[in-house]
Design a protein around this motif. Structure first.
Motif, mmCIF file in Angstrom:
data_model
loop_
_atom_site.group_PDB
_atom_site.id
_atom_site.type_symbol
_atom_site.label_atom_id
_atom_site.label_comp_id
_atom_site.label_asym_id
_atom_site.label_seq_id
_atom_site.Cartn_x
_atom_site.Cartn_y
_atom_site.Cartn_z
ATOM 1 N N ASP A 66 0.865 -1.184 0.000
ATOM 2 C CA ASP A 66 0.000 0.000 0.000
ATOM 3 C C ASP A 66 0.902 1.234 0.000
ATOM 4 O OD1 ASP A 66 -2.263 1.588 0.083
ATOM 5 O OD2 ASP A 66 -3.143 0.583 1.809
ATOM 6 N N THR A 67 0.309 2.420 -0.103
ATOM 7 C CA THR A 67 1.121 3.624 -0.240
ATOM 8 C C THR A 67 1.591 4.200 1.088
ATOM 9 O OG1 THR A 67 -0.029 4.192 -2.289
ATOM 10 C CG2 THR A 67 1.238 5.937 -1.250
ATOM 11 N N TYR A 107 4.389 -0.824 3.264
ATOM 12 C CA TYR A 107 4.026 0.491 2.744
ATOM 13 C C TYR A 107 5.170 1.032 1.892
ATOM 14 C CZ TYR A 107 0.101 0.905 6.031
ATOM 15 O OH TYR A 107 -1.075 0.717 6.725
ATOM 16 N N LEU A 108 4.809 1.755 0.835
ATOM 17 C CA LEU A 108 5.839 2.445 0.056
ATOM 18 C C LEU A 108 6.569 3.455 0.932
ATOM 19 C CD1 LEU A 108 4.403 3.329 -3.480
ATOM 20 C CD2 LEU A 108 6.388 1.915 -2.952
ATOM 21 N N LEU A 109 5.814 4.271 1.669
ATOM 22 C CA LEU A 109 6.396 5.281 2.546
ATOM 23 C C LEU A 109 6.544 4.680 3.938
ATOM 24 C CD1 LEU A 109 4.402 8.437 1.408
ATOM 25 C CD2 LEU A 109 6.628 7.625 0.621
ATOM 26 N N SER A 113 3.014 9.931 6.920
ATOM 27 C CA SER A 113 2.986 11.099 6.026
ATOM 28 C C SER A 113 1.660 11.842 6.075
ATOM 29 C CB SER A 113 3.253 10.657 4.586
ATOM 30 O OG SER A 113 2.189 9.826 4.125
ATOM 31 N N ASN A 114 0.757 11.409 6.966
ATOM 32 C CA ASN A 114 -0.563 12.032 7.087
ATOM 33 C C ASN A 114 -1.322 12.022 5.765
ATOM 34 O OD1 ASN A 114 -2.581 13.192 8.655
ATOM 35 N ND2 ASN A 114 -1.928 15.272 8.219
ATOM 36 N N GLY A 115 -1.144 10.948 5.015
ATOM 37 C CA GLY A 115 -1.861 10.810 3.752
ATOM 38 C C GLY A 115 -1.285 11.597 2.606
ATOM 39 N N LYS A 116 -0.120 12.189 2.804
ATOM 40 C CA LYS A 116 0.508 12.998 1.759
ATOM 41 C C LYS A 116 1.762 12.285 1.260
ATOM 42 C CE LYS A 116 -1.066 17.229 4.037
ATOM 43 N NZ LYS A 116 -0.652 18.491 4.690
ATOM 44 N N PHE A 117 2.165 12.610 0.046
ATOM 45 C CA PHE A 117 3.388 12.049 -0.497
ATOM 46 C C PHE A 117 3.869 12.935 -1.633
ATOM 47 C CE2 PHE A 117 -0.417 9.628 -1.645
ATOM 48 C CZ PHE A 117 -0.540 9.917 -2.991
ATOM 49 N N CYS A 143 -0.316 -5.001 -5.437
ATOM 50 C CA CYS A 143 -0.213 -3.545 -5.279
ATOM 51 C C CYS A 143 -1.609 -2.958 -5.099
ATOM 52 C CB CYS A 143 0.435 -2.912 -6.503
ATOM 53 S SG CYS A 143 2.098 -3.478 -6.846
ATOM 54 N N LEU A 144 -1.812 -2.270 -3.997
ATOM 55 C CA LEU A 144 -3.108 -1.660 -3.735
ATOM 56 C C LEU A 144 -3.096 -0.198 -4.177
ATOM 57 C CD1 LEU A 144 -3.900 -3.107 -0.186
ATOM 58 C CD2 LEU A 144 -4.582 -3.995 -2.423
ATOM 59 N N GLY A 145 -3.835 0.103 -5.211
ATOM 60 C CA GLY A 145 -3.973 1.485 -5.652
ATOM 61 C C GLY A 145 -3.098 1.870 -6.821
ATOM 62 N N GLU A 146 -3.578 2.853 -7.560
ATOM 63 C CA GLU A 146 -2.869 3.299 -8.753
ATOM 64 C C GLU A 146 -1.524 3.917 -8.421
ATOM 65 O OE1 GLU A 146 -3.762 5.942 -12.804
ATOM 66 O OE2 GLU A 146 -5.233 5.866 -11.169
#
Length: 202
Positions: A66-67, A107-109, A113-117, A143-146
């Motif tokens: 996930d991101t 997670y990628l991050l 990140s509070n939902g930011k990247f 992979c979850l999500g574009e």
């Protein structure tokens, strides 16, 4: 230049007067996790209380990507313990029959990140992720999500979503992330069907 050197150091490079001593990747999971915990390459490290990754490698076939993590995960150090995480665990168990201990989540991050990247934080974390994959050696990466899908260098999420393909000797598939499903509940059925496709590869 200095930022680049710090980046290489965070990834486990050792600088000496002999170039042959430079190690290109971290070969131990504990060391990888420790390096990520100490990383200060991007501004998200300022918000990090816990590293947003598994505490240890597990002998599993499925890795889910996930991101970004949730606030509660950063506060208590346990991933997948948020409302979203528990919902995902429910989907994985009901469709694939796998408990939390039977798949690996990432997670990628790696910092909250509070939902930011942004692109710089992504590029700082990507090498850590690929190092993580090589240490884990999963059969299948979901992979979850574009954003997560595109961040790995892929494209055409809308075309490839739900399709299984190989990359770097691993099976990959992209599907919707849970934030998207929550906002667009009509896609929940498609997500379930995507999960069913994974069964035969595990």
């Amino acid at each position: 230049m200095i930022r680049s050197l710090y980046y290489l150091k965070a990834m486990g490079y050792n600088f000496t007067d002999k170039p042959s001593h430079i190690q290109p990747k971290i070969k131990n999971f504990e060391n990888l996790r420790s390096n990520i915990q100490k990383c200060n390459l991007c501004h998200f490290s300022k918000f990090r209380r816990f590293t947003l990754m598994e505490n240890q490698l597990k002998p599993v076939n499925l890795m889910i990507l996930d991101t970004f993590g949730q606030k509660i995960e950063n506060e208590n150090g346990y991933i997948l313990e948020s409302k979203k995480g528990k919902t995902l665990q429910s989907y994985i168990y009901n469709i694939l029959g796998l408990k939390k201990e039977q798949f690996y989540f990432s997670y990628l991050l790696k910092c909250f990140s509070n939902g930011k990247f942004d692109d710089f934080s992504l590029q700082s974390c990507l090498p850590f992720f690929w190092n993580e994959v090589e240490l884990l050696q999963p059969k299948f990466v979901l992979c979850l999500g574009e954003y997560a899908f595109n961040s790995l260098g892929f494209s055409d999420f809308n075309v490839l979503r739900g399709e299984i393909f190989t990359h770097k000797n691993f099976f990959f598939m992209a599907s919707f992330d849970l934030e998207f499903i929550e906002k667009n509940p009509s896609y929940k059925k498609d997500f379930m069907e995507d999960l069913k496709k994974i069964k035969g590869f595990l």
